[in-house]
Design a protein around this motif. Structure first.
Motif, PDB file in Angstrom:
ATOM      1  N   UNK A 185      -6.513   4.683 -24.150  1.00 36.18           N
ATOM      2  CA  UNK A 185      -7.158   3.476 -23.626  1.00 36.18           C
ATOM      3  C   UNK A 185      -7.676   3.671 -22.198  1.00 36.18           C
ATOM      4  N   UNK A 186      -7.759   4.941 -21.787  1.00 34.77           N
ATOM      5  CA  UNK A 186      -8.347   5.318 -20.501  1.00 34.77           C
ATOM      6  C   UNK A 186      -7.674   4.612 -19.327  1.00 34.77           C
ATOM      7  N   UNK A 187      -6.347   4.557 -19.414  1.00 36.59           N
ATOM      8  CA  UNK A 187      -5.509   4.003 -18.340  1.00 36.59           C
ATOM      9  C   UNK A 187      -5.958   2.599 -17.944  1.00 36.59           C
ATOM     10  N   UNK A 274     -10.017   2.236 -27.935  1.00 33.95           N
ATOM     11  CA  UNK A 274     -10.239   3.626 -27.544  1.00 33.95           C
ATOM     12  C   UNK A 274     -11.591   4.130 -28.041  1.00 33.95           C
ATOM     13  N   UNK A 275     -12.115   5.160 -27.383  1.00 37.32           N
ATOM     14  CA  UNK A 275     -13.398   5.729 -27.787  1.00 37.32           C
ATOM     15  C   UNK A 275     -13.309   6.376 -29.164  1.00 37.32           C
ATOM     16  N   UNK A 276     -12.183   7.030 -29.440  1.00 33.97           N
ATOM     17  CA  UNK A 276     -12.029   7.741 -30.710  1.00 33.97           C
ATOM     18  C   UNK A 276     -11.494   6.782 -31.772  1.00 33.97           C
ATOM     19  N   UNK A 277     -12.209   6.701 -32.890  1.00 33.66           N
ATOM     20  CA  UNK A 277     -11.832   5.757 -33.943  1.00 33.66           C
ATOM     21  C   UNK A 277     -10.438   6.049 -34.491  1.00 33.66           C
ATOM     22  N   UNK A 278     -10.063   7.320 -34.544  1.00 34.45           N
ATOM     23  CA  UNK A 278      -8.764   7.690 -35.085  1.00 34.45           C
ATOM     24  C   UNK A 278      -7.632   7.112 -34.241  1.00 34.45           C
ATOM     25  N   UNK A 279      -7.910   6.744 -32.996  1.00 35.79           N
ATOM     26  CA  UNK A 279      -6.892   6.195 -32.106  1.00 35.79           C
ATOM     27  C   UNK A 279      -6.922   4.667 -32.050  1.00 35.79           C
ATOM     28  N   UNK A 280      -7.822   4.033 -32.812  1.00 43.62           N
ATOM     29  CA  UNK A 280      -7.854   2.576 -32.860  1.00 43.62           C
ATOM     30  C   UNK A 280      -6.551   2.043 -33.458  1.00 43.62           C
ATOM     31  N   UNK A 281      -6.139   0.835 -33.064  1.00 39.65           N
ATOM     32  CA  UNK A 281      -4.917   0.272 -33.643  1.00 39.65           C
ATOM     33  C   UNK A 281      -5.053   0.074 -35.147  1.00 39.65           C
ATOM     34  N   UNK A 282      -4.005   0.411 -35.863  1.00 42.59           N
ATOM     35  CA  UNK A 282      -3.998   0.319 -37.314  1.00 42.59           C
ATOM     36  C   UNK A 282      -4.166  -1.141 -37.750  1.00 42.59           C
TER      37      UNK A 282
END
Length: 296
Positions: A185-187, A274-282
């Motif tokens: 989340x880029x701090x 987050x920028x990366x979709x894989x890191x989006x909340x489930x």
């Protein structure tokens, strides 16, 4: 000639105090550049080797830093008994391992760097080398001082094993989870965008006590202290479509600027992802947690 053991310990404590400050500012991580050009008392000091996983400063009696990389060539892992295994350098029983072996003897604290990605680490300290298994070519590392004084760490009773595993989860998994989430989340807080790492937490969506509540980025949200507390107490909910809702009673309260600007004005806003979709909340995890919010 190395420092006396008391001077060695004092230097390590000052290093770790400064390192803790840098780690907290970023939300739990440290860069290779910061480790390579570390400033202490107005002087520059290296805290990591340029290419090896063990850093043995000349003026210190034992190893200062060990690096664990999930994509590295060595078999570094947490063991069932709750201690961390740190493998010998390939093809060597002495060499770099000599000062790590001395760390077992003298009990001086070390720094464990867990690699998140190229040039970025989660520092865990103090950790202690407690046993040297020459047959298996690895050391046992205690991730908490309380685990240093347990006799026979390779053969723990069941109660001690459970205790060691609990402590290790707290000391290893939680810092890595927090750092991974806050980095994704880029701090910044996903709700209010606060960007002070020392004021951010990684909130679980599914509790770690629940099936599926794993310490992975998609099960976390980067939240400031007030929004983390509100989320945990179901005073704030986040819908599966990423919209924030505030508890109805809280919306009707009249208190002060913290309530008004910190919580009430967040109602109906959309979280930052987050920028990366894989890191989006489930999405499924958010849906379950949102139902808990509505039920409360």
């Amino acid at each position: 000639m190395g420092l006396s053991l008391s001077a060695d310990l004092a230097l390590r404590e000052r290093i770790m105090e400064r390192l803790a400050h840098l780690r907290d500012q970023s939300g739990g991580t440290i860069t290779r550049a910061q480790l390579t050009d570390f400033e202490l008392d107005g002087e520059r000091r290296r805290l990591v080797d340029a290419s090896r996983g063990i850093w043995n400063p000349r003026d210190l009696n034992t190893t200062l830093t060990i690096v664990s990389s999930p994509d590295g060539p060595y078999d570094d892992r947490q063991v069932d008994q709750g201690y961390f295994i740190y493998a010998y350098r390939a093809g060597s029983t002495d060499g770099d391992n000599r000062k790590l072996r001395a760390a077992v003897e003298f009990g001086l604290p070390m720094i464990l760097l867990v690699k998140l990605q190229a040039g970025l680490f989660v520092p865990i300290f103090p950790v202690f080398a407690v046993a040297d298994d020459r047959r298996a070519h690895h050391f046992l590392i205690a991730l908490d001082e309380s685990l240093r004084f347990i006799e026979h760490p390779q053969n723990l009773s069941e109660p001690l094993k459970q205790y060691a595993e609990h402590v290790t989860r707290q000391r290893l998994h939680q810092p890595v989870f927090r750092a991974s989430v806050i980095r994704a989340y880029e701090t910044r807080c996903t709700v209010c965008h606060l960007q002070h790492g020392e004021l951010l937490d990684a909130a679980h969506i599914l509790p770690d006590s629940r099936e599926g509540g794993l310490p992975r980025t998609s099960n976390g949200l980067s939240l400031c202290k007030i929004h983390h507390a509100a989320y945990d107490q179901n005073l704030m909910g986040i819908r599966p479509d990423h919209v924030v809702e505030i508890n109805r009673d809280l919306l009707e309260e009249r208190d002060g600027p913290m309530l008004r600007y910190g919580l009430q004005q967040m109602h109906g806003s959309t979280i930052t992802l987050p920028r990366r979709k894989v890191e989006h909340p489930d999405t499924n995890a958010l849906a379950w947690r949102y139902e808990q919010f509505k039920a409360s």
